[in-house]
Every structure is written in structure tokens, then in C-alpha cells.
Enzyme design. Structure first.
Site, PDB file in Angstrom:
ATOM      1  N   GLU A 179      37.698  38.298  47.609  1.00 18.22           N
ATOM      2  CA  GLU A 179      37.883  37.677  46.303  1.00 18.22           C
ATOM      3  C   GLU A 179      39.231  38.183  45.838  1.00 18.22           C
ATOM      4  OE1 GLU A 179      38.532  37.900  42.905  1.00 18.22           O
ATOM      5  OE2 GLU A 179      36.592  38.688  42.245  1.00 18.22           O
ATOM      6  N   CYS A 199      39.375  39.618  37.209  1.00 16.15           N
ATOM      7  CA  CYS A 199      39.679  38.497  38.111  1.00 16.15           C
ATOM      8  C   CYS A 199      39.584  37.185  37.348  1.00 16.15           C
ATOM      9  CB  CYS A 199      38.677  38.420  39.260  1.00 16.15           C
ATOM     10  SG  CYS A 199      38.081  39.993  39.824  1.00 16.15           S
TER      11      CYS A 199
END
Lengths: 517, 517
Positions: free
Chosen positions: B262, B299
């Protein structure tokens, strides 16, 4: 057959052409096939991209009907398809009729899968407005198709794993437009099948970019296809070198994409002692029947057989050798495959640790002669080259000194599509101890059968750890193959009015849902 | 805390050590941490491999209890863990207490998931002995774990995405032993958490190789971990360069393995006209709250915001600027992250197409100063560098000339973790036209919320097309994360006596099954 290729339903030609080759003679067949130009390849990809948003949101019933329409269109052309495939592949009529049935059955299986709707993976977390310290918004997810998919036809299944084969059927079922690169070993078969798909696209009023078929005798267009930014996944069945080449192209893209390559496997078969003692001759004959079926040109061909040295194995070998000596040379799919088979056999016979046990009549430039080879467990463990797939009607018997060496040999293997145990009740303890090894090594584990013959069903796994495939989490045969072409998307507090039908409160597509409080 | 690392439950040390750094001061914290040796790394992998066959066949109840035992062990140590994490990460106590709750909640969610058993994916095709022309054998498939998993701790979630975080929890839930490479920004936190897991392993009488924790300040051991043949999958949350480096190592192995990285996302937020007209100031304040939360180190930080030029946007900007000017510099996770943030802001402010709209007080060597920047739609489309993630408390507003340009900008973006629409009913037609674009670009689509704050639930998708992640078919948050670490295996005609419990006719583990005639 006018030799054009198909770009978004349009027949297109180009100045450059190539010809199909008759497998039995190695001679060019009548008919010129246009080589797809780079511009037309790009157009196919662009049309697929443009078709995507519409095609992916077609109702499940629409896509199911489309798949069934393809099946019907194939059946309508079955005589012409099978006749051409016989010439191009050298496979006999009965096999190709059966393969056509497998192909249409596969399309209809995916029609059922699409209608049932589990593939959509709808999961709903209900809003919890009163939750402390923070409320939970409405969250709902579904699987959506990844985007246009590139499919590469396989040489050894001119129907079931080529233009309208399992990769195409599962990608279309998922809602992905498909651009197929036909296998150059059967351009005419590919075009006939492609025309059936194009006809179904039109009949179902789907966007023309839903399907395209490109043709070329070499590799440049295939690489360009995988490299095209519109393509989001790749389905491939073929050689390890071919699969690795496509994986490298896909990984080097600005946006790397998944490649589902089904590559190489030697499908170990283990004869456990009680089963071997009970039915050595029958096993010997059935083994040869499996390894020589259609010139052994199966991904699931039993490439090695492992059994303990002794009188029972000797009886097995006697029966197997007798059967194999009687196997006539068989036409192989292409002269290139026939010569690669010859090279593979030559490399094994030159190996000091390997002996030829039995041999059918010698092959020719287009036919493969059956061979049975043998080595010892120690030699096998010492030489990794003995684990390389030899594609054709041969198999290597590995004589082991004891049952402990069976486990050792299985542990030494790379990933496999299948692993087989022949066993009787007295073998259960040993089989149970081997099972965890086989689970780690293979996608399918069989008892008392032969790995050739892959059922197209809900639970089938035609996959396995590398190098059997490039992605052990998947299968290329059976209902689960659809999952390769889907990805999850979560919708947080999206108003019902603009939610896609699959997720609306009223569930207009009647999809199965899992709801959580 | 003795500074040892954990290899299969054993505390080990080495001659080489490193120290934790206090985020607020950039100074070394007391305590030396041993750098894991290559030999001990290999031992951790070998022990994980040895533990695998036992651990993967533990009953679901056993694994569920194990996950709950880890949660309890973390709670027992919560004060020490949070205290150390505050020093190492600079994050405040309230956030870390919340994150610990998220971590234990995640472990307990996966305990439920394991007990429910859908993950096992049991599908049974019943034998059809009478079928013509060929009978169908009994076929049954299940999902088995892929093997030992390497997990890399994330800098920005020292608990929820580090040693006992989502990757570890989902891999253990699947039945995979885990080797964690601790993030060097929080070695002490990692060790305390690792000790909790090791304690749970022992308490549950699981093989010691089920869990290991390795430590190093650099990258060599991390690469060696991914390259080790025993490792079969990788979980990573971090930078794009870090993720790409691990992907390259994994692809270059003799057996390539999946990497679930990720990586980077700028999480576009679109203000649609009616919503903007209705509540410009509130949106402006909420935007700044989201982008500056915990120094913007998420994120899912809203890195770009897209809205149409005009008086409503001016009102939004006025409120946003007022809010942002008041944001104080905040301690960042590491001095390295603080200086990378400075470089990112400097590069934006030097860009001719970008203006600084608002600025909090300047940052320091360890603190990031909030920044609000603005550009025009045309400039944004002309310069791909404006799509690069800047990790920290900043965001770039993209002023578009009309709603058509909104679609154009969204189409120009790479893959994202999230995409957000602020909308009122009058915006629904426009929103509906943007939704297909967002589906292709992002793993999660939100309405009238902010992307920071990721619910850990059944339907959550924290994933998305590259470069948001390396694999758009997956999520790293929520129940579906378990599927990353599973692969299917089919059993053909295997006698019930030796079938694994998950597939036996008596269904002793009471797993959900789909059966087909």
C-alpha cells in the site's frame, strides 16, 4: 474465410499476411491471414476501453445471455470450426467435437455463475449513527471488473483455451472487454470462433469494442498488447518462457498489471505400495494411456511417476512398457512442438542417470514418438534438469529406495498444477503424511485417477504455485476463474439515488448480499 | 526492554545495535536494539516454514483464540506500549490509545472472521457416478494459506499497521506464520508488541516459528526477508519507492511471490457546485481539519481538492485559509519524514503554476508546518509532478473552469486509495456521471465525508489501482484482507479418511459449504 482480423466487430486487413500450417504435413494451408498492424492493435485496445464502462454495468442477465449467445453461435459453426481445427492442430475429430462441447459448456457455466451473482461479492456494513465515540457511515462494497483483458490462445486447446475459451469466458462474465491474440498455430480456427463472438456482440447490442481478435505469426503484437495502457489483466496458457516474457512486459509497465499465466507442470503421480501391489498391470496400462493421450499435449500430462523399487514396480513397468511400445507416433500440434519434444527426449536420453525403458516407433518432423524413461531417486534429486517439462508423449519414472524418499522427492519439486496418489486403504497413513506436501506444491490433488481430464466445475482448481502458474491464488478452469478479473470497491455514504444497481437498497439485480450490523 | 529481537519466540542479540529516535527532538532514546543478523533472519524464515504445516491446520477456534490472546496481551501492556510509541512517533496519547483499540479490535474482527469460516471457501461438486459419457469424481476445494508471510511495519501506524497490525492479523488469521520487519522509527514499540505476540504463541501452545520479529535500521534485512525462499507473500505499507523496491525483489526470486504494498495516494476530493454553494465555510474548515490531522500523516490524506472557480469557492477558500493559518507546526513521525515534507512543499512552491494560499507557522527539523496551495486545472493537467504525494499537513486545491474539467482531471489521475465527492441532491446527475471514473480509479468512494478515518469492517476496501497499491484486487484493511494470504486447492476423489477436517463429509469444523449437484 477472408483472412481478416476483427477490431471491434470490424473485419480489417493489412498488407502483411501469413498462413496456417497443416499439423500433419507441416505444409501451408490455403488462405492468407492478415497480420494485425500496430495501429489496429491500439484501436482494439482503445475500443475496449471505450466499451468498458457500458459493458461492465450491463445487468447480469444481459451478460449471461451474451455468453449463451456465443455458445449458440459456436454450435452453428461447429462443423466448419472442427474441420479447420483438425487441419491446423492435427487433433482428431472426436477430440475436437468434445472440446467444442467443453467450450460451449464453459460459456454456459459462466452464464449461470453470472446470474447467481456471488461473483459481485456484495457486502454491506449498515450505518450505525448512534455508535460512540464515532458513528459508522453506511459502507457497502462490491467486486467490479478490472478493465479490458488480453487473452492469449493456447496451442493445445484450439477451442477450450483459445479465442472463446476459459479465459475469454471468465473475463467477459466478469464484465471485462477482451482482446484476444490468436495462437498462430490455428489462425483459421481462431477467426471462425472470433466471428461467432463478434456476431454475438452485435446480436446482444453490446458495444463493438467488447471483443477484438488480433493475429500475427510472431510475438511483437502480443507484447504490445500487454504493454497497452488500456489493458488491465492478461490471461495466458502456454510455455514457461512465453509466460515469463509476458510477466516481464506487464511488470515493466507504468502501471503493472496481473498476468495469469498457466505455464509448466510435470504433474507427479505417486504409486503407493498397497495400490501398486494390488493392481500393478492395470496401473501400468492406465498410466501409458494418460501420458500418450493426444500425443501427451496436456498441461496435466503425468510427466513423472514415483514408486518404490521392487517386484510390484517391475510388474507395473512390464505392463507399461508393453503398452507404450505399441503407441504409434502421433501428429503433434505444430512442427515446432514436435521438434521441441525431440530435443527434450534427446536431452533426457543423453543424461547419464536416465535410461529409456520403452519406445513407440520413432517420430517424424510432425509426429512425436512415445517414450518411457526411468531414473533413480538419488539421480533425480541430484539433477534439477530432470524436473523440466517435456511437452509430449513421454514420462519419467523415478524409482525410489523407500517411502521416505517419496516425500523427499515431492518436497524437491517446484509448483505443480496437479499431484496424484494411487492408494489403497493400507496406504492411508502414508498418503496422509504426504498430503500436506502436495497441498503446498499443487493446485489439485487426485486419488486413484489420472491428471489428464480437467472437470469444468465449481470447485475445480487448475492452478498452483509457480512455475505451474504465475499466480497461485487463482484458477484458469472452473467457476472460480472469474475472480481473476474482479477487484473490490467500497462505497461510503453514497446516496442510494446514485449507487450502482448492484448496491441499491432495493437490490434490483437480486444479488446475494452479506449484511453486517 | 532488553533490546533483543525475537526469533521463533527466543530473544536474540547481536554485536551491532541501533537506537530509537525521539520524534519530537530527533535525539536518540535510551536503549540499544540489536540488529538482526543474516543468520538469525534465515532462522526466523526456516522456523516459520517448519511451523507452517502445523499452524495452518489448527482448527479455526484455535486460531481465533490465538488472535484474541494477542489482543489481551497487548491490552496488558498498553501503558508501556503507548508511552514508548509517543516518544518514538511523536503522536499524542489519545491517538495512540485509539490506535491500540483499533489494533485489538482488528485482531478480534479477524477472530470472528476465522470462526465464521467463509474464508475457507469450501465448494463441493458431488460425484456423479452415472454421468455419461464420463462419470464425475467427487471434487471439493478449499482455500489454504499461502505460506510464511513477511510483514513490514508502517511508520505512520506504529500499532495498527505495524507488528500486530492489519497485515499480521490477517496473515495469522489465514494460517500463515509471520516474520515482521519492524519499522526502524519505532523499535521499542515494535519489541513490546512483538513480546505480546510471542507470549500469545506460547500461551496457545503454537509452534514457536509462528512469529518472529526482526530489527534493523536499514534495508538489507528487509530485502533478504522478501528474497528468502520460505516466504510466500509480503505485506507492506509505506512509500512508493519502498514498495517498488520490494516488488522488484519479489519478482526476481526463483519463485516470484505476491507483494501487497500500500504505497501512495493523493485522495482527490471534489466539491460539487450545490454542496459548495450550500456550505462553503463548513467544508473549508472540515477540509483543513482532515488534511492537518496528526500532521497529515495518513495514506488517506486529502492531497488534492477539486472545485469550480467562483464566489462559492472563494468563500470556501477564505474559511480554509483562516483555519489553516491557525494550524501550529506538528511533530512528524521522523526527522526524515519532516525533511521529505519540506522538500515536497519546496518543490510545489517553486512550481510556476502553484501559489501558496495559506501557511501555518513554519516547521522545524522535526515539525511540519501546514500549507495550503492552489493551482489551476490547466496547469494541473499539464504537469504530472503535481500528482505526486506530499506526505504531511498540506493539500493542493485545483481550481477548474467548469464541471467538464472535473471529469478530465479525475481521468488524468493514477490509482487512488480513496476518492470523495461532496454533493447535494442537485449534484446527483453530475455525481452519477463521475462515479464510473472514480470506480476505475479508487478502492473507496465517499460522499460528504473525509477520507481520513478508515473503518475496520467487513466491506472496507483500503486498496486501489497502482500506485495506490501493488495489487488492486485486494484490501489491507477490513475482513477481506484475509484473502490476500489464501490460495485454492482442489481435492479429487480423495478418501474421506485422509481429507483435511475442513473437507470431510462430517464437516467437523462446521464450515460454511457451497455444494453443487
Amino acid at each position: 474465410m477472408d483472412g481478416s482480423y476483427l477490431i471491434g466487430g470490424q473485419r480489417r486487413t493489412s498488407a502483411q499476411t501469413f498462413q496456417g500450417i497443416e499439423a500433419a504435413t507441416g505444409q501451408a494451408l490455403p488462405g492468407d491471414f492478415a497480420v494485425t498492424t500496430p495501429e489496429d492493435l491500439a484501436l482494439a485496445c482503445t475500443l475496449a476501453e471505450q466499451a468498458f464502462d457500458h459493458f461492465r454495468e450491463t445487468a447480469p442477465e444481459t451478460r449471461a445471455t451474451f455468453l449463451e449467445t456465443i455458445a449458440t453461435a459456436l454450435e452453428k459453426r461447429s462443423e466448419a470450426i472442427v474441420a479447420r481445427a483438425m487441419l491446423e492442430s492435427g487433433l482428431p475429430q472426436g477430440r475436437l467435437n468434445g472440446e467444442l462441447g467443453r467450450t460451449t459448456g464453459q460459456l454456459r457455466l459462466f452464464a449461470s455463475v453470472v446470474r447467481e451473482g456471488d461473483w459481485a461479492g456484495v457486502v454491506i456494513d449498515k450505518a450505525l449513527p448512534e455508535r460512540a465515540p464515532l458513528p459508522r457511515p453506511d459502507l457497502r462494497s462490491r467486486q467490479i471488473p478490472v478493465g479490458p483483458v488480453a487473452v492469449f490462445g493456447a496451442s493445445n486447446f484450439p477451442l477450450a483455451f483459445s479465442v472463446a475459451g476459459g479465459d475469454t469466458a471468465s473475463a467477459l462474465a466478469a464484465g471485462c472487454p477482451v482482446v484476444v491474440k490468436a495462437h498462430p498455430a490455428h489462425p483459421g480456427t481462431s477467426l471462425l470462433v472470433g466471428q461467432a463472438i463478434a456476431e454475438a456482440v452485435e446480436q446482444c447490442s453490446l458495444p463493438s469494442g467488447t471483443f477484438s481478435l488480433i493475429q500475427e505469426p510472431g510475438y511483437a503484437m502480443g507484447s504490445a498488447l500487454v504493454a497497452h495502457p488500456a489493458i488491465k489483466a492478461v490471461g495466458f496458457t502456454g510455455s514457461r518462457s512465453g509466460g515469463l516474457a509476458l510477466m516481464a512486459v506487464a511488470a515493466a509497465r507504468a502501471e503493472p498489471i496481473p498476468v495469469y499465466a498457466e505455464m509448466s507442470s510435470i504433474n507427479p503421480v505417486v504409486l503407493l505400495p498397497a495400490a501398486l501391489a494390488a493392481r500393478a498391470p492395470e496401473l501400468g496400462r492406465a498410466y501409458v494411456a494418460s501420458l500418450s493421450l493426444f500425443a501427451g499435449q496436456f498441461c496435466t500430462n503425468p510427466g513423472i511417476l514415483i514408486a518404490q523399487t521392487g517386484p510390484d514396480l517391475d510388474r507395473f513397468l512390464a505392463a507399461a512398457c508393453e503398452a507404450l511400445n505399441a503407441v504409434p507416433p502421433q501428429v503433434m500440434l505444430t512442427p515446432g512442438i514436435a521438434s521441441a519434444y525431440d530435443r527434450g527426449i534427446a536431452s533426457l536420453t543423453e543424461n547419464e542417470g536416465v535410461q529409456v525403458l520403452a519406445a513407440g516407433a520413432d517420430g517424424t518432423a510432425t509426429c512425436g514418438g512415445a517414450r518411457l524413461l526411468v531414473t533413480d531417486g538419488n539421480d533425480f534429486l541430484a539433477d534439477p534438469s530432470l524436473t523440466h517439462e517435456v511437452f509430449g508423449p513421454s514420462s519419467l519414472i523415478v524409482r525410489v529406495r523407500d517411502t521416505a524418499q517419496i516425500a523427499q522427492i515431492l518436497e524437491s519439486l517446484q509448483g505443480q498444477l496437479t499431484a496424484t496418489l494411487h492408494l489403497d486403504e493400507a496406504d492411508y497413513p502414508l498418503a496422509a503424511s504426504l498430503l500436506p506436501i502436495l497441498e503446498r506444491k499443487a493446485g489439485r490433488i487426485l486419488a486413484n485417477g489420472w491428471p489428464t481430464g480437467v472437470e469444468v466445475s465449481r470447485s475445480m482448481v487448475h492452478g498452483g504455485p509457480f512455475p505451474a502458474t504465475s499466480d497461485p491464488r487463482t484458477t484458469s478452469v472452473g467457476a472460480m476463474a472469474i475472480h481473476r478479473f474482479l477487484r473490490p470497491v467500497c462505497y461510503q455514504a453514497i446516496p442510494d439515488a446514485i449507487l450502482p444497481p448492484a448496491l441499491k437498497a432495493s437490490n434490483p439485480q437480486n444479488l446475494p448480499r452479506r449484511e453486517f450490523d
